[in-house]
Design a protein around this motif. Structure first.
Motif, PDB file in Angstrom:
ATOM      1  N   LEU A 154       0.814  -1.212   0.000  1.00  0.00           N
ATOM      2  CA  LEU A 154       0.000   0.000   0.000  1.00  0.00           C
ATOM      3  C   LEU A 154       0.853   1.270   0.000  1.00  0.00           C
ATOM      4  CD1 LEU A 154      -2.811  -1.004   2.523  1.00  0.00           C
ATOM      5  CD2 LEU A 154      -3.073  -0.678   0.058  1.00  0.00           C
ATOM      6  N   THR A 155       2.024   1.209   0.619  1.00  0.00           N
ATOM      7  CA  THR A 155       2.876   2.392   0.718  1.00  0.00           C
ATOM      8  C   THR A 155       3.992   2.406  -0.324  1.00  0.00           C
ATOM      9  OG1 THR A 155       4.301   1.285   2.356  1.00  0.00           O
ATOM     10  CG2 THR A 155       2.448   2.599   3.192  1.00  0.00           C
ATOM     11  N   GLY A 156       4.092   1.346  -1.125  1.00  0.00           N
ATOM     12  CA  GLY A 156       5.137   1.282  -2.137  1.00  0.00           C
ATOM     13  C   GLY A 156       6.501   0.896  -1.594  1.00  0.00           C
ATOM     14  N   MET A 157       6.537   0.367  -0.384  1.00  0.00           N
ATOM     15  CA  MET A 157       7.795  -0.051   0.226  1.00  0.00           C
ATOM     16  C   MET A 157       8.140  -1.480  -0.204  1.00  0.00           C
ATOM     17  SD  MET A 157       8.698  -0.323   4.314  1.00  0.00           S
ATOM     18  CE  MET A 157       7.517   1.008   4.592  1.00  0.00           C
ATOM     19  N   GLU A 158       9.412  -1.750  -0.464  1.00  0.00           N
ATOM     20  CA  GLU A 158       9.829  -3.113  -0.749  1.00  0.00           C
ATOM     21  C   GLU A 158       9.745  -3.943   0.524  1.00  0.00           C
ATOM     22  OE1 GLU A 158      13.664  -3.161  -2.569  1.00  0.00           O
ATOM     23  OE2 GLU A 158      13.017  -2.012  -4.317  1.00  0.00           O
ATOM     24  N   TRP A 159       9.545  -5.243   0.350  1.00  0.00           N
ATOM     25  CA  TRP A 159       9.283  -6.126   1.502  1.00  0.00           C
ATOM     26  C   TRP A 159       9.949  -7.478   1.288  1.00  0.00           C
ATOM     27  CZ3 TRP A 159       7.000 -10.925   1.789  1.00  0.00           C
ATOM     28  CH2 TRP A 159       6.503 -11.360   3.023  1.00  0.00           C
ATOM     29  N   VAL A 160      10.620  -7.968   2.328  1.00  0.00           N
ATOM     30  CA  VAL A 160      11.223  -9.307   2.321  1.00  0.00           C
ATOM     31  C   VAL A 160      10.982  -9.921   3.691  1.00  0.00           C
ATOM     32  CG1 VAL A 160      13.357 -10.637   2.130  1.00  0.00           C
ATOM     33  CG2 VAL A 160      13.002  -8.661   0.651  1.00  0.00           C
ATOM     34  N   TRP A 161      10.758 -11.231   3.720  1.00  0.00           N
ATOM     35  CA  TRP A 161      10.472 -11.938   4.981  1.00  0.00           C
ATOM     36  C   TRP A 161      11.446 -13.108   5.139  1.00  0.00           C
ATOM     37  CZ3 TRP A 161       7.269 -10.444   8.785  1.00  0.00           C
ATOM     38  CH2 TRP A 161       6.864 -11.374   9.758  1.00  0.00           C
ATOM     39  N   GLY A 162      12.161 -13.131   6.269  1.00  0.00           N
ATOM     40  CA  GLY A 162      13.092 -14.225   6.537  1.00  0.00           C
ATOM     41  C   GLY A 162      12.601 -15.099   7.663  1.00  0.00           C
ATOM     42  N   ARG A 163      12.390 -16.383   7.373  1.00  0.00           N
ATOM     43  CA  ARG A 163      11.931 -17.335   8.400  1.00  0.00           C
ATOM     44  C   ARG A 163      13.136 -18.025   9.033  1.00  0.00           C
ATOM     45  NH1 ARG A 163       6.808 -19.500   4.840  1.00  0.00           N
ATOM     46  NH2 ARG A 163       5.327 -17.913   5.588  1.00  0.00           N
ATOM     47  N   ILE A 164      13.422 -17.668  10.276  1.00  0.00           N
ATOM     48  CA  ILE A 164      14.569 -18.205  10.988  1.00  0.00           C
ATOM     49  C   ILE A 164      14.243 -19.588  11.543  1.00  0.00           C
ATOM     50  CG2 ILE A 164      16.111 -17.882  12.952  1.00  0.00           C
ATOM     51  CD1 ILE A 164      15.746 -14.896  12.676  1.00  0.00           C
ATOM     52  N   PHE A 165      15.195 -20.502  11.370  1.00  0.00           N
ATOM     53  CA  PHE A 165      15.084 -21.809  12.010  1.00  0.00           C
ATOM     54  C   PHE A 165      15.859 -21.734  13.343  1.00  0.00           C
ATOM     55  CE2 PHE A 165      13.210 -22.547   8.079  1.00  0.00           C
ATOM     56  CZ  PHE A 165      12.596 -23.785   8.052  1.00  0.00           C
ATOM     57  N   SER A 166      16.464 -22.769  13.828  1.00  0.00           N
ATOM     58  CA  SER A 166      17.056 -22.749  15.174  1.00  0.00           C
ATOM     59  C   SER A 166      18.430 -22.091  15.182  1.00  0.00           C
ATOM     60  CB  SER A 166      17.168 -24.181  15.713  1.00  0.00           C
ATOM     61  OG  SER A 166      15.891 -24.711  15.979  1.00  0.00           O
ATOM     62  N   LEU A 167      18.579 -21.070  16.040  1.00  0.00           N
ATOM     63  CA  LEU A 167      19.844 -20.365  16.168  1.00  0.00           C
ATOM     64  C   LEU A 167      20.625 -20.838  17.391  1.00  0.00           C
ATOM     65  CD1 LEU A 167      18.945 -16.636  15.433  1.00  0.00           C
ATOM     66  CD2 LEU A 167      19.603 -18.441  13.830  1.00  0.00           C
ATOM     67  N   ILE A 168      21.952 -20.809  17.254  1.00  0.00           N
ATOM     68  CA  ILE A 168      22.846 -21.052  18.384  1.00  0.00           C
ATOM     69  C   ILE A 168      23.920 -19.976  18.356  1.00  0.00           C
ATOM     70  CG2 ILE A 168      22.486 -23.540  18.615  1.00  0.00           C
ATOM     71  CD1 ILE A 168      24.986 -23.967  16.897  1.00  0.00           C
ATOM     72  N   GLY A 169      24.519 -19.697  19.507  1.00  0.00           N
ATOM     73  CA  GLY A 169      25.589 -18.710  19.530  1.00  0.00           C
ATOM     74  C   GLY A 169      25.595 -17.905  20.808  1.00  0.00           C
ATOM     75  N   GLU A 170      26.412 -16.850  20.813  1.00  0.00           N
ATOM     76  CA  GLU A 170      26.494 -15.969  21.961  1.00  0.00           C
ATOM     77  C   GLU A 170      25.119 -15.398  22.292  1.00  0.00           C
ATOM     78  OE1 GLU A 170      30.538 -15.871  19.974  1.00  0.00           O
ATOM     79  OE2 GLU A 170      28.459 -15.776  19.296  1.00  0.00           O
ATOM     80  N   TYR A 171      24.857 -15.270  23.561  1.00  0.00           N
ATOM     81  CA  TYR A 171      23.618 -14.702  24.106  1.00  0.00           C
ATOM     82  C   TYR A 171      22.421 -15.646  24.009  1.00  0.00           C
ATOM     83  CZ  TYR A 171      26.402 -10.435  23.409  1.00  0.00           C
ATOM     84  OH  TYR A 171      27.403  -9.494  23.408  1.00  0.00           O
ATOM     85  N   GLU A 172      22.640 -16.897  23.606  1.00  0.00           N
ATOM     86  CA  GLU A 172      21.488 -17.813  23.566  1.00  0.00           C
ATOM     87  C   GLU A 172      20.947 -17.968  24.980  1.00  0.00           C
ATOM     88  OE1 GLU A 172      20.043 -22.174  21.909  1.00  0.00           O
ATOM     89  OE2 GLU A 172      22.175 -21.641  21.811  1.00  0.00           O
ATOM     90  N   PRO A 173      19.653 -17.741  25.172  1.00  0.00           N
ATOM     91  CA  PRO A 173      19.097 -17.757  26.533  1.00  0.00           C
ATOM     92  C   PRO A 173      18.986 -19.155  27.117  1.00  0.00           C
ATOM     93  CG  PRO A 173      17.356 -17.430  24.912  1.00  0.00           C
ATOM     94  CD  PRO A 173      18.654 -17.389  24.152  1.00  0.00           C
ATOM     95  N   ALA A 174      19.060 -19.229  28.424  1.00  0.00           N
ATOM     96  CA  ALA A 174      18.823 -20.485  29.123  1.00  0.00           C
ATOM     97  C   ALA A 174      17.383 -20.917  28.889  1.00  0.00           C
ATOM     98  CB  ALA A 174      19.091 -20.303  30.616  1.00  0.00           C
ATOM     99  N   GLY A 175      17.136 -22.212  29.066  1.00  0.00           N
ATOM    100  CA  GLY A 175      15.803 -22.746  28.838  1.00  0.00           C
ATOM    101  C   GLY A 175      15.669 -23.380  27.470  1.00  0.00           C
ATOM    102  N   ARG A 176      16.732 -23.303  26.659  1.00  0.00           N
ATOM    103  CA  ARG A 176      16.756 -23.939  25.350  1.00  0.00           C
ATOM    104  C   ARG A 176      17.674 -25.150  25.417  1.00  0.00           C
ATOM    105  NH1 ARG A 176      15.900 -19.535  20.999  1.00  0.00           N
ATOM    106  NH2 ARG A 176      17.540 -20.575  19.837  1.00  0.00           N
TER     107      ARG A 176
END
Length: 303
Positions: A157-179
């Motif tokens: 509607l506003t003429g803005m370009e759009w892209v969508w990224g579907r993230i799967f499982s991430l690991i790395g620094e700052y990964e929260p506990a409970g995973r």
């Protein structure tokens, strides 16, 4: 070049903020006022390229009043805190997308890059391509589908370009506990010590489902590639693509941290979510491909 990142102090957001600054972008890092995670940004060596914008809760409508210049890209990584079954958080995230898109338009952003999730696919057997019909079973996944559809419509509607990224499982620094990964490594290190005193065994599910782990820094590079080279109006899986049965990863961790400890594999988890993502689309359109192995990330983060 100016860019906006919401959720800039979160697990995925802090990596994106850091990598954008390293690429030379001037980053408006949007964070919740008073969040303990905000200190992460101050620790970045690239802080000279980063300007922190604090907002109250999800007041994204305030951004055009706090940012006084045009921005090229708008990365939306913020999520309201809550569990995957939290109805309040889910409806809140959907409600937020309206003010987020209006803010992006007011800042004259050329492109909006939205953050989706594998949860949008739900229980999916076999190779998961972007053409697979979404079928979420969690409130979080359902909200992500709604955000995807609504943000794309508003961008058009506003003429803005759009892209969508579907993230799967991430690991790395700052990964929260409970995973799984941080919790299992913690249990293994503890069990390795206790095993010498006669205690054995860590209980897990059957761990037979396929799973895909992506280094969080590489995820940041993927989103930068989507901003710069992704095709307008397209959805992309953001994943490693080198998927294996979950047991493959748990056994690697056992050998790394407590080889003398036994795993007691039990029943199948329910719902049995299996992740076998196709990453051919993002590679074909942007040239991005994951290069860091599971073991490399684990060694770097956990020693």
């Amino acid at each position: 070049m100016n860019v906006v990142v919401t959720g800039a102090a979160g697990f995925a957001g802090i990596h994106l903020t850091k990598h954008l600054a390293e690429h030379g972008y001037n980053v408006y890092a949007v964070v919740r006022r008073g969040s303990a995670h905000n200190a992460r940004i101050n620790d970045l060596s690239t802080s000279g390229k980063i300007r922190i914008i604090e907002i109250e809760d999800s007041d994204f409508g305030a951004l055009p009043r706090q940012i006084d210049e045009k921005c090229e890209f708008f990365f939306h990584m913020a999520n309201r805190p809550g569990t995957r079954s939290d109805e309040y958080a889910a409806y809140g995230n959907v409600e937020d997308i309206n003010s987020v898109m209006k803010a992006a338009a007011a800042l004259e952003c050329r492109r909006f890059i939205g953050t989706g999730s594998q949860a949008e696919y739900g229980v999916a057997e076999g190779l998961i391509t972007e053409e697979r019909q979404t079928n979420p079973f969690s409130m979080y996944g359902a909200a992500k589908v709604a955000e995807c559809v609504m943000s794309r419509a508003q961008a058009q509607l506003t003429g803005m370009e759009w892209v969508w990224g579907r993230i799967f499982s991430l690991i790395g620094e700052y990964e929260p506990a409970g995973r799984l990964i941080p919790d299992l490594i913690c249990s293994l290190k503890s069990a390795g010590i206790n095993n010498e005193r006669g205690n054995v065994g860590i209980r897990l599910s059957a761990a037979t489902q396929d799973w895909d782990y992506l280094d969080a820094g590489e995820c940041a590079e993927a989103f930068i590639a989507l901003a710069e080279k992704g095709k307008n109006g397209k959805i992309y899986n953001v994943a490693n693509g080198d998927y294996h049965p979950l047991k493959y990863y748990t056994e690697i961790l056992r050998e790394m941290y407590a080889p003398g400890v036994e795993f007691q594999y039990g029943d199948e988890s329910f719902p049995r979510v299996t992740l076998a993502p196709s990453v051919s689309k993002i590679f074909e359109d942007t040239g991005w491909k994951a290069a860091i192995s599971f073991e490399e990330t684990i060694k770097r983060v956990y020693g």
